[in-house]
Design a protein around this motif. Structure first.
Motif, PDB file in Angstrom:
ATOM      1  N   VAL A 193      -5.431  -0.632  -0.169  1.00 14.43           N
ATOM      2  CA  VAL A 193      -4.202   0.096  -0.445  1.00 14.43           C
ATOM      3  C   VAL A 193      -2.992  -0.743  -0.022  1.00 14.43           C
ATOM      4  CG1 VAL A 193      -2.873   2.184   0.007  1.00 14.43           C
ATOM      5  CG2 VAL A 193      -5.364   2.296  -0.090  1.00 14.43           C
ATOM      6  N   HIS A 194      -2.016  -0.872  -0.930  1.00 12.58           N
ATOM      7  CA  HIS A 194      -0.750  -1.544  -0.628  1.00 12.58           C
ATOM      8  C   HIS A 194       0.301  -0.458  -0.484  1.00 12.58           C
ATOM      9  CE1 HIS A 194      -2.657  -5.370  -1.658  1.00 12.58           C
ATOM     10  NE2 HIS A 194      -3.153  -4.754  -2.719  1.00 12.58           N
ATOM     11  N   VAL A 195       0.998  -0.447   0.637  1.00 10.11           N
ATOM     12  CA  VAL A 195       1.924   0.653   0.924  1.00 10.11           C
ATOM     13  C   VAL A 195       3.370   0.175   0.902  1.00 10.11           C
ATOM     14  CG1 VAL A 195       0.119   1.623   2.398  1.00 10.11           C
ATOM     15  CG2 VAL A 195       2.080   0.487   3.435  1.00 10.11           C
ATOM     16  N   ALA A 196       4.263   1.137   0.626  1.00 14.80           N
ATOM     17  CA  ALA A 196       5.694   0.861   0.610  1.00 14.80           C
ATOM     18  C   ALA A 196       6.419   2.017   1.282  1.00 14.80           C
ATOM     19  CB  ALA A 196       6.178   0.677  -0.838  1.00 14.80           C
ATOM     20  N   LYS A 197       7.626   1.733   1.759  1.00 17.53           N
ATOM     21  CA  LYS A 197       8.424   2.768   2.415  1.00 17.53           C
ATOM     22  C   LYS A 197       8.797   3.856   1.420  1.00 17.53           C
ATOM     23  CE  LYS A 197      10.494  -0.414   5.772  1.00 17.53           C
ATOM     24  NZ  LYS A 197      11.742  -1.079   6.192  1.00 17.53           N
ATOM     25  N   LYS A 198       8.945   5.060   1.936  1.00 18.25           N
ATOM     26  CA  LYS A 198       9.344   6.193   1.106  1.00 18.25           C
ATOM     27  C   LYS A 198      10.838   6.112   0.820  1.00 18.25           C
ATOM     28  CE  LYS A 198       7.166   9.399   0.153  1.00 18.25           C
ATOM     29  NZ  LYS A 198       6.418   9.751  -1.052  1.00 18.25           N
TER      30      LYS A 198
END
Length: 258
Positions: A253-258
């Protein structure tokens, strides 16, 4: 495992009659709502609610059962654990910041919610084995794995964590979703490390290939100590994970800020 849950009223509200939950923990959660792309944090309602495309929460007569909630070496994603007597295992999920992120999106993370949807093998297992849903057998499995999920020797690259509570969403005629809420002990040691989702029966007990899948961006979310989500999944690879006693073949999983 038991699909037996403990959830938190702080970030759990029921959007419609399709799911119910109760709480014994102070942690927060949110509603996995779209199957692609991030969603508005204000739309997050239930971390185990399925997306519209999968209709995971549109069944009739929903039921939910509840139980009480309760290393810094370089990452390594291989190995085996447990004994031959183990009948339950896990799905591993690797977390990393998205390439679009210039800074660490994990900074300030206090709690992570990880929700996977059960594939037919696991879904059928729990439908036909209610003793692992709301019976003493299920409670015993959860109690054992509450500590193991954050300490299995197979993965020295685990996120430093403690399991805060489990949640489940069971609705008539739709796949079961199961959530693990993790209390993060060191937010600086999340990027490139993994979480173990479970417990769930291994193939020998399930009688088939037990799998679970990541379905929406908000199926993986990080929260600060107070307030709305900090980050969620931007994209992922290998969305379907096989339950086993080895930390390989992980969902990435690659995550980013909301």
């Amino acid at each position: 495992m038991t699909l037996i849950t403990a959830c938190n009223p702080g970030k759990n509200d029921t959007e419609d009659g399709s799911s119910t939950s109760s709480s014994t923990s102070s942690a927060s959660t949110a509603d996995p709502t779209g199957s692609t792309g991030a969603t508005d944090p204000t739309d997050a309602i239930d971390p185990t609610e399925s997306t519209e495309s999968t209709e995971s929460t549109d069944g009739n007569d929903p039921t939910s059962t509840t139980t009480s909630s309760s290393s810094e070496p370089p990452p390594d994603t291989t190995g085996t654990t447990g004994s031959e007597a183990d009948e339950f295992g896990f799905v591993c999920v690797e977390l990393a910041k998205a390439e679009s992120e210039e800074s660490d999106p994990f900074a300030g993370t206090d709690t992570i919610y990880l929700t996977l949807e059960l594939e037919p093998c696991l879904n059928d297992f729990y439908q036909s084995h209610p003793e692992y849903v709301d019976g003493p057998e299920g409670l015993a499995v959860l109690d054992e794995w509450r500590a193991r999920l954050c300490s299995e020797a197979v993965a020295p690259g685990l996120v430093s964590c403690e399991v805060d509570h489990f949640e489940t969403n069971m609705s008539e005629g739709v796949p079961i979703q199961f959530t693990v809420a993790y209390k993060v002990l060191d937010a600086a040691q999340i990027d490139g490390r993994m979480l173990l989702w479970g417990p769930a029966p291994l193939a020998e007990l399930a009688g088939c290939e037990p799998k679970a899948k990541l379905t929406t961006p908000v199926s993986v979310q990080g929260f600060p100590e107070n307030g709305g989500p900090l980050w969620s999944a931007q994209s992922w690879e290998n969305p379907v994970g096989l339950v086993k006693s080895e930390a390989d073949g992980c969902i990435k999983v690659h995550v980013a800020k909301k």
